[in-house]
Every structure is written in structure tokens, then in C-alpha cells.
Write a protein that holds these residues in place. Structure first.
Motif, PDB file in Angstrom:
ATOM      1  N   GLY A   1     -26.673 -10.664 -40.234  1.00 26.07           N
ATOM      2  CA  GLY A   1     -25.442 -10.350 -40.953  1.00 26.07           C
ATOM      3  C   GLY A   1     -25.000  -8.929 -40.697  1.00 26.07           C
ATOM      4  N   GLY A   2     -23.683  -8.746 -40.611  1.00 26.95           N
ATOM      5  CA  GLY A   2     -23.152  -7.426 -40.303  1.00 26.95           C
ATOM      6  C   GLY A   2     -23.327  -7.092 -38.838  1.00 26.95           C
ATOM      7  N   SER A   3     -22.836  -5.927 -38.452  1.00 21.81           N
ATOM      8  CA  SER A   3     -22.944  -5.521 -37.058  1.00 21.81           C
ATOM      9  C   SER A   3     -24.353  -5.032 -36.750  1.00 21.81           C
ATOM     10  N   ALA A   4     -24.718  -5.088 -35.475  1.00 18.46           N
ATOM     11  CA  ALA A   4     -26.045  -4.626 -35.055  1.00 18.46           C
ATOM     12  C   ALA A   4     -26.162  -3.120 -35.274  1.00 18.46           C
ATOM     13  N   PRO A   5     -27.374  -2.621 -35.514  1.00 17.65           N
ATOM     14  CA  PRO A   5     -27.555  -1.171 -35.667  1.00 17.65           C
ATOM     15  C   PRO A   5     -27.091  -0.420 -34.418  1.00 17.65           C
ATOM     16  N   ARG A   6     -26.673   0.820 -34.619  1.00 18.50           N
ATOM     17  CA  ARG A   6     -26.281   1.628 -33.463  1.00 18.50           C
ATOM     18  C   ARG A   6     -27.531   2.051 -32.696  1.00 18.50           C
ATOM     19  N   VAL A   7     -27.357   2.309 -31.418  1.00 16.57           N
ATOM     20  CA  VAL A   7     -28.464   2.718 -30.563  1.00 16.57           C
ATOM     21  C   VAL A   7     -28.420   4.228 -30.375  1.00 16.57           C
ATOM     22  N   LEU A   8     -29.516   4.892 -30.686  1.00 17.98           N
ATOM     23  CA  LEU A   8     -29.586   6.344 -30.535  1.00 17.98           C
ATOM     24  C   LEU A   8     -29.460   6.724 -29.063  1.00 17.98           C
ATOM     25  N   GLU A   9     -28.626   7.700 -28.784  1.00 13.55           N
ATOM     26  CA  GLU A   9     -28.513   8.183 -27.409  1.00 13.55           C
ATOM     27  C   GLU A   9     -29.695   9.071 -27.053  1.00 13.55           C
TER      28      GLU A   9
ATOM     29  N   LEU B   1     -28.516  -8.913 -28.443  1.00 10.64           N
ATOM     30  CA  LEU B   1     -28.729  -8.383 -29.784  1.00 10.64           C
ATOM     31  C   LEU B   1     -27.400  -8.264 -30.535  1.00 10.64           C
ATOM     32  N   ASN B   2     -26.389  -7.722 -29.870  1.00 10.36           N
ATOM     33  CA  ASN B   2     -25.077  -7.565 -30.505  1.00 10.36           C
ATOM     34  C   ASN B   2     -24.449  -8.915 -30.836  1.00 10.36           C
ATOM     35  N   HIS B   3     -24.737  -9.925 -30.007  1.00  6.11           N
ATOM     36  CA  HIS B   3     -24.160 -11.249 -30.243  1.00  6.11           C
ATOM     37  C   HIS B   3     -24.842 -11.957 -31.414  1.00  6.11           C
TER      38      HIS B   3
END
Length: 595
Positions: A111-119, A102-104
């Protein structure tokens, strides 16, 4: 093409395997299904299979993906593969592999960075409840989070989930409409904050592969061979992603045991394992049933418990140190038993005293475990063991390398290793640990001081396990690697664990407590499937024991005035139990030591 690659008889990667393990290791091209019972050496079989594939040239190590379900299991696979010369093979959890993809691909596709993952889901759920003006306690929020996780790993859309909610029931005092509104509010907040939760990672990665041909082509070109461990625990969402990774190819090896499916509440299903032969009619199926862990008496109990269940294997004990049948005294010592106690306190004290006697006889505390159905049962056992002077640790509490004294020790050792060289390893390590308060002899009595000493002593004992010639710098670097992988050393204490958290572990001696109706099976387990899951939990607990197994139940407890009934699973053994209050006598009409 023939699935089986024939190996030279003296190949070192295959020489240490038994006949069935070797068949699995030589079947390099899928589809392959390894039905591996408890203690049958499945990890050895699959790691040697992968290493042999790499060594023989059948696999490009960079294009092999080994998948499992916990970071610890993935780290264990990587460590074993490194030793076997296959360090280039990827070994990851489903989520870790999906997140990397997903990050790749996200910057390239979206476009842009992948969303952050909620801890954690709890904070966002709490805010969603506030927006809806719902008063929801923390326990209910946890149950709502679990429902969200179950829905997503079960690959259910909201319409399907809404239809099922009527039969499942909403958590706590929430109505179905409030539950649906809360879930919708949670998803809206996530979108506003450009965040994903843990389960979204699987779904988003699958969606990207499914909708973007260039992503699918890249992923399928990158990985050609897949091995899935603990396949009985796969969820519909994970299976969907695996199918997309494969893209119709058949180089898949799955390994599992339907009798150890104990996470159905979290979306796991043994159906994919049980249906593998129907899905792939030409699959090679290998059954690993030689148990190298437990005595024949323990294996007999386990087999009787699961006989006739779908996918159940018939284990055969082949442990080298099982006493000969003619050795009546030795055999009687290790025969599994069932003991009834007056109440929960008497049970905890009785088990603690038995463990105290075993420790006095030379048994190491870390080779003993007390297993139970729920975490709340640990407190009374901790106190009982404390009262008889036996240390304990609760598995699932603060992890070893997260303890403050351990973090401090790892930091101090790494710092000292930069300046100290040429001394014997034990002297260098022990000098640093002494500066932190460690002593060769343990402090008197239990408590926080003793717990700190046990942590530092566990690090000191790692010196004995270090290969000859290990430098102080190498030792410190290895300790850091262990910390990153959460590869914990053995602490000299009895383990207290739930049956769920005991999965994948083993001990010389296992005491399973609280085996009453309402506790195992748990009171909320209704219906055949739920009761069968409870049966599998007990099976997991029984098969953790190498040499000794004791099962016990209290006749009263939890403020109840009336007597409890022993678990129906004990009654299936068809023999009578020893009443602890009456010495060697038996409690009338109660189940007991399995024959």
C-alpha cells in the motif's frame, strides 16, 4: 526437449559468427553457459542469440530479460538488440530490474508508494554517528558504507555478520561494538525516514517474490528467458533474486570469465559460474577462446599469467592485422616489454615520453591508455603528459555528458534544431558549436581552455559518424539519447584509468605502471584468494591492449629509501627487464619482456 535449435546455414543473424559463437547463438533453450574469454566477442554472441530467438519465434521479446551490472553495459545491449531487430527485449541491470518490480508491486502488496532510495549512505551514517556521539571521519564513514553494502549483497544477516566481523575487522578506529551500533543506528534512521538503500532494493524485491505467491506468479509469467552477462560478478543476493525470478525453470543463459572476477571486495564471486555445470548437469557449455582483440604476443603474456587458475581459458589470437612471423621488424615493435625506472617520477616521465613519440609517429591519443592500481597514481602521470604536450583524461572523473560545456552544447543544439532545417549537417552543428567558442583548430597548450575545446570537438566529430542523410533534428535527438545513456564520444586524449575501471574497455596501446610488490599485489592483499584477485586485475589490464603493451615499475618511490621489489607477477614471466636509465640494457636479476 532438445536444447539446440537448428538454423538455416544462411541465416543473416548467424552468418557473422564464428563456429563457437554460433553454437552459443543456436542454443536457444537453457540451461546454457558461455565461458567467454577477453576479446572473444561475447556481446556479439549473446545479442545475436537473443535476436535469433526472437526472429525464429522461439522467444517473445517482451518476455526476455537480459541482465548485466552497469547502466552503460545495459545501454550497449539495448542498442545492439535494436539494430538486430530485437528492440522489444528488456536489457537492464539487476538493480534497475528489481527497482521496477518493487515500484510496481509495493502499492499492490503493502500500500502506498514504494520507499525512496537513498542516493548516498554517508549523510545518514553521519547522523547515526552523531546520535551515538561517535567521532568518525569521512573516510571511515565510506568504509562503513562499503561494509554495509558487502554484508547485504553477500546475503548475510546481522548475526552472521557479527560473527565475521572479528576476522574482517571494523573500519578505522571503530571497535566491533561501535561498528554494530553504527550499522543499527543507520538502519533505524532509514526506517524512520521510510527509505531504502541501493542493496535493500534487491533484498526487498526478493522478499516480496518469496512471500507473496501472486507476485511470484506475475513475475514468472512476465519473463520466461533470462540472459546474464558478466556472470562471474554475480553476488549471493543477485543470485538469490535470479533464482526467484526463474522459479525452478531452466531457460537461463549465463556468460562470463572467471579470470575477470575483480570485484570480490564488493561481494562478487565466480563460484556460481564455476559451479554451473554441477548445478545443471545437462547444461550446454560453450567456450569462446578465439581472441579478436590482441596480438599473439600479448595473448601469450595473458595466458601465462592465468595458466592453471580455476576456470582459466586458453586464448588464441586471431586478429587479422597481426604481423606475420617473418616480419621481424614489425613483430619486434609490438612485442610486450617490461621496463624498470629509477623512481615514480622517472617512470611517469618515461612513459609520457614514449607516448609523445607514439603520437608524433601518428598514433591517436584516444587509442592509448595508462593503467594503474589506484587513483592516487594518476596525478603524477597527468603532469608528465601535460609537460610533453599530450592531453589526458582520467576515467572515473566527471563523466562526459555531466561536464558543464557539454550540457550547454546539447541544450543549444536541441534548441537550434527546432528552427534550422535544410542546411548541411556539419554546417548546422559547427555554427552552434562556434557560438560556444569551438574552433576548427585546437588552442595552443594544455589547460582548461583546451579541455573545453576537446569536449566540443568530440561532439563535432560525431557528425562524421552520423549515417548519410541524418537531419539536424535527428542528430540532436541522438545526442540527447547518448546523454541519457551516458554513451560518450571519443575524446582525443590519453586515458588514465585504474585497472578496475578499465574492465570492459580496450585500446590499441596500453601502459601498465607501478608494478611493484605493495602496489600490485596491493599491500593489504593477504592470503591466496586476495593475491589471486590481484593477479586477475593484472590480467584484465593486459587483455585491454590490442597492438602494444608495456609494463613498468619504479625501483624507488613514495618516500621510500630502500629499493622496491618488482611485482611477483612480472617475475613469473621468467625473463629480464630493460632498465630505462641504461638504454637497451637489462637490470640485473629483474623480470622483463615476456618471451
Amino acid at each position: 526437449m532438445d536444447h539446440v535449435v537448428t538454423a538455416a546455414s544462411d541465416d543473416p543473424l548467424l552468418g557473422a559468427l564464428d563456429d563457437e559463437q554460433r553454437v552459443a547463438a543456436e542454443a536457444l533453450l537453457g540451461p546454457v553457459c558461455v565461458l567467454a574469454g577477453a576479446g572473444t566477442g561475447k556481446t556479439r554472441a549473446i545479442t545475436h542469440r537473443i535476436a535469433y530467438g526472437v526472429a525464429s519465434g522461439a522467444y517473445d521479446p517482451a518476455r526476455v530479460m537480459a541482465l548485466t551490472f552497469t547502466a552503460r553495459a545495459a545501454a550497449e545491449l539495448r542498442a545492439r538488440l535494436r539494430v538486430l531487430g530485437a528492440g522489444g527485449v528488456q536489457a537492464r541491470t539487476f538493480h534497475a530490474a528489481a527497482l521496477a518490480q518493487l515500484n510496481h508491486f509495493w502499492p499492490l502488496v503493502v500500500g502506498g508508494s514504494a520507499p525512496r532510495v537513498l542516493e548516498y549512505k554517508g549523510r545518514v551514517l553521519g547522523e547515526a554517528a552523531e546520535r551515538l556521539k561517535l567521532r568518525v571521519d569521512v573516510a571511515t564513514l565510506r568504509d562503513v558504507a562499503a561494509e554495509i553494502e558487502w554484508r547485504k549483497v553477500s546475503a548475510l544477516g546481522m548475526d552472521d555478520y557479527e560473527r565475521r566481523l572479528a576476522s574482517r575487522g571494523a573500519p578505522g578506529s571503530l571497535t566491533p561494538d561501535q561498528m554494530l551500533a553504527l550499522v543499527a543506528g543507520y538502519e533505524q534512521l532509514k526506517d524512520e525516514r521510510r527509505a531504502l538503500d541501493f542493496e535493500d532494493v534487491l533484498l526487498a524485491t526478493a522478499g516480496m517474490i518469496e512471500s507473496e505467491p501472486s507476485v511470484a506468479m506475475h513475475v514468472r509469467e512476465s519473463y520466461r528467458h533470462f540472459v546474464v552477462d558478466e556472470y562471474q560478478d554475480v553476488s549471493p543476493a543477485q543470485q538469490q533474486l535470479l533464482d526467484l525470478w526463474l522459479g525452478g525453470r531452466r531457460d537461463l543463459c549465463v556468460v562470463g570469465d572467471a579470470s575477470q572476477t575483480v570485484y570480490s571486495f564488493a561481494g562478487a564471486t565466480p563460484g556460481y559460474l564455476l559451479d554451473f555445470e554441477r548445478r545443471y548437469e545437462d547444461a550446454i557449455v560453450v567456450r569462446l577462446e578465439r581472441n579478436y582483440r590482441s596480438t599473439a604476443a600479448i595473448i601469450g603474456v595473458a595466458n601465462r599469467l592465468m595458466r592453471g587458475r580455476p576456470g582459466a581459458l586458453e586464448l588464441v589470437a586471431v586478429a587479422d592485422d597481426v604481423p606475420e612471423a617473418s616480419d621481424v621488424a614489425a613483430a619486434s615493435v609490438i612485442e610486450p616489454d617490461v621496463v624498470s625506472y629509477a623512481d615514480e617520477l622517472a617512470e611517469a616521465r618515461g612513459v609520457a615520453m614514449r607516448i609523445r613519440e607514439r603520437v608524433d609517429a601518428g598514433a591517436a591519443p584516444e587509442t592509448i591508455a595508462v593503467l594503474m592500481r589506484v587513483n592516487s597514481q594518476t596525478a603524477i602521470l597527468e603532469r608528465a603528459l601535460d609537460d610533453v604536450g599530450v592531453g589526458s583524461r582520467v576515467r572515473g572523473a566527471v563523466r562526459f555528458f555531466d561536464r558543464p560545456e557539454v550540457r550547454e552544447a546539447v541544450h543549444a543544439l536541441r534548441a537550434a534544431a527546432l528552427t534550422i532545417a535544410g542546411e548541411p549537417l556539419f554546417k548546422s552543428v559547427s555554427d552552434v558549436l562556434r557560438s560556444l567558442g569551438w574552433t576548427v583548430q585546437p588552442p595552443d597548450g594544455p589547460g582548461a581552455v583546451r579541455a573545453r575545446w576537446e569536449s566540443l570537438n568530440a561532439i563535432a566529430r560525431l557528425v562524421d559518424d552520423a549515417p548519410e542523410g541524418t537531419t539536424f533534428r535527428q542528430f540532436a535527438d541522438e545526442l540527447r539519447a547518448r546523454a541519457e545513456a551516458q554513451h560518450e564520444p571519443t575524446v582525443s586524449a590519453v586515458t588514465l584509468a585504474t585497472l578496475h575501471s578499465a574492465k570492459g574497455l580496450e585500446w590499441d596501446e596500453v601502459y601498465i605502471v607501478g608494478l611493484t610488490e605493495g602496489m600490485l599485489p596491493i599491500s593489504y592483499a593477504t592470503g591466496f584468494d586476495a593475491i589471486d584477485e590481484e593477479r586477475r586485475l593484472l590480467y584484465v589490464g593486459i587483455t585491454r591492449a590490442r597492438r602494444r603493451l608495456s609494463l613498468s615499475w619504479p625501483r624507488r618511490g613514495g618516500g621510500q629509501r630502500g629499493e622496491r621489489e618488482p611485482s611477483r607477477f612480472l617475475q613469473e614471466f621468467g625473463t629480464r627487464s630493460r632498465d630505462a636509465a641504461r638504454g637497451g640494457g637489462a637490470a640485473g636479476g629483474r623480470p622483463a619482456a615476456p618471451a
